[in-house]
Design an enzyme around this catalytic site. Structure first.
Site, PDB file in Angstrom:
ATOM      1  N   THR A  20     -35.772 -64.815 149.012  1.00 34.57           N
ATOM      2  CA  THR A  20     -35.994 -64.882 147.564  1.00 34.57           C
ATOM      3  C   THR A  20     -35.563 -66.209 146.976  1.00 34.57           C
ATOM      4  OG1 THR A  20     -35.741 -62.490 147.394  1.00 34.57           O
ATOM      5  CG2 THR A  20     -35.455 -63.749 145.367  1.00 34.57           C
ATOM      6  N   SER A  40     -37.262 -62.222 154.451  1.00 38.12           N
ATOM      7  CA  SER A  40     -36.340 -61.869 155.534  1.00 38.12           C
ATOM      8  C   SER A  40     -36.693 -60.596 156.292  1.00 38.12           C
ATOM      9  CB  SER A  40     -34.901 -61.811 155.016  1.00 38.12           C
ATOM     10  OG  SER A  40     -34.709 -60.775 154.088  1.00 38.12           O
ATOM     11  N   THR A  45     -31.983 -61.782 151.364  1.00 40.54           N
ATOM     12  CA  THR A  45     -30.860 -60.830 151.363  1.00 40.54           C
ATOM     13  C   THR A  45     -31.133 -59.583 152.193  1.00 40.54           C
ATOM     14  OG1 THR A  45     -31.661 -59.783 149.321  1.00 40.54           O
ATOM     15  CG2 THR A  45     -30.059 -61.579 149.097  1.00 40.54           C
ATOM     16  N   ASP A  46     -32.399 -59.246 152.463  1.00 43.25           N
ATOM     17  CA  ASP A  46     -32.687 -57.987 153.153  1.00 43.25           C
ATOM     18  C   ASP A  46     -32.098 -57.934 154.560  1.00 43.25           C
ATOM     19  OD1 ASP A  46     -33.990 -56.862 151.020  1.00 43.25           O
ATOM     20  OD2 ASP A  46     -36.001 -57.339 151.718  1.00 43.25           O
TER      21      ASP A  46
END
Length: 324
Positions: free
Chosen positions: A13, A55, A86-87
């Protein structure tokens, strides 16, 4: 003299903008850096674009390749900052935690908001991550995550929100430190500081999450496919139903290491329940306790240990040494 910091971009992101089909990776690493006025005053920066992917497209092999890249380049720098989605950031960062040999700071950072949202957090997080990597205090503290003005050990942290900017937490442990306007402040060092020197990983490790009434069909499929290892995300203290217990025992008898974790985010698995499918029974039948590691990290650790050709008993001992 300013520190030399390598920035490695992978996507996520922090590199995204809204397009006709939704939010997608758009910005190059150099474009991300240009979003932060005065960033060159913190350190002497170099940039390497490893990838530009969301990700969920990250794989264990790509994580291991990233670790190899950092190993090959870090000798020429004082620290490394890695931007990531972040995933799966807790998985990629943990892979580097397991396999990097350096004591130099390696800092992951990310964003929860894309670059056209109000109050975007990516530039601030990157700015702060560079400050952390350039700090003398950050030496020999392991791989860390710097987000939302907080510093975490990547062994301890997990993503706890789908959307908020304070999306990361470390149950039981808390933060390693804080990033203030004038200083990098550390409160402690992580107790977990092991490293494995490995030339390859074994990616063929399955993860099976339990729910009420689950049958053994998934573990049977894993066994029949020739999987090299299995992680079971069990109930509570590491307990399963009788049908799944029989599947786990069958896998172990076929030489497949089975690591037990919990679907509960806080606490440890432990062999205290002795009923049919209780963790005590599983342990007595050869299952490996994952203690407080979450399922995703236990899977990566098993991949690394299988890549080292560790026996089932050796794997069990190593997980026991790391128990939180």
């Amino acid at each position: 003299m300013k520190k030399k910091i390598l920035i490695v971009t992978t996507g996520g992101t922090i590199s995204m903008k809204a397009g006709a089909d939704g939010v997608v990776p758009s910005l190059t690493g150099s474009e991300i850096i240009k979003l932060i006025p005065g960033i060159d005053s913190i350190a002497e920066l170099s940039l390497f674009e490893f990838s530009n992917i969301p990700s969920p497209m990250m794989t264990p092999q790509k994580m291991f390749d990233l670790s190899g890249l950092v190993t090959s380049m870090i000798e020429d720098f004082d620290g490394v900052v890695i931007t990531h989605g972040t995933d799966t950031i807790e998985e990629t960062s943990y892979m580097l935690f397991l396999t990097l040999q350096t004591k130099k700071p390696v800092i992951f950072t990310a964003a929860m908001r894309s670059n056209e949202e109000t109050g975007l957090d990516g530039p601030r997080n990157l700015y702060n991550a560079i400050r952390v990597a350039a700090s003398d205090k950050s030496y020999d503290r392991g791989v860390m995550l710097a987000v939302n003005d907080e510093i975490f050990s990547v062994r301890e942290v997990y993503k706890s929100s789908t959307s908020q900017t304070n999306a990361f937490d470390a149950p039981h442990y808390g933060v390693l430190g804080l990033i203030d306007v004038d200083d990098i402040i550390y409160y402690r060092k992580s107790e977990f500081r092991y490293k494995f020197k490995v030339d390859r990983i074994e990616p063929d490790v399955d993860l099976i999450k339990l729910c009420a009434g689950i049958s053994r069909k998934f573990i049977d499929h894993s066994i029949n496919s020739g999987v090299k290892g299995i992680v079971i995300e069990a109930f509570g203290r590491g307990n399963v139903n009788p049908e799944m217990k029989n599947g786990i025992v069958d896998a172990i008898h076929k030489g497949i290491p089975v690591v037990i974790t919990s679907r509960v985010p806080n606490g440890r698995v432990l062999g205290i329940y002795g009923y049919e499918g209780g963790a005590k029974q599983l342990e007595e039948n050869g299952a490996i306790m994952g203690y407080d590691l979450n399922s995703e990290k236990a899977r990566l650790k098993l991949m690394v240990l299988l890549g080292l050709n560790k026996s089932m008993d050796e794997i069990r001992d190593i997980f026991k040494e790391d128990r939180g």
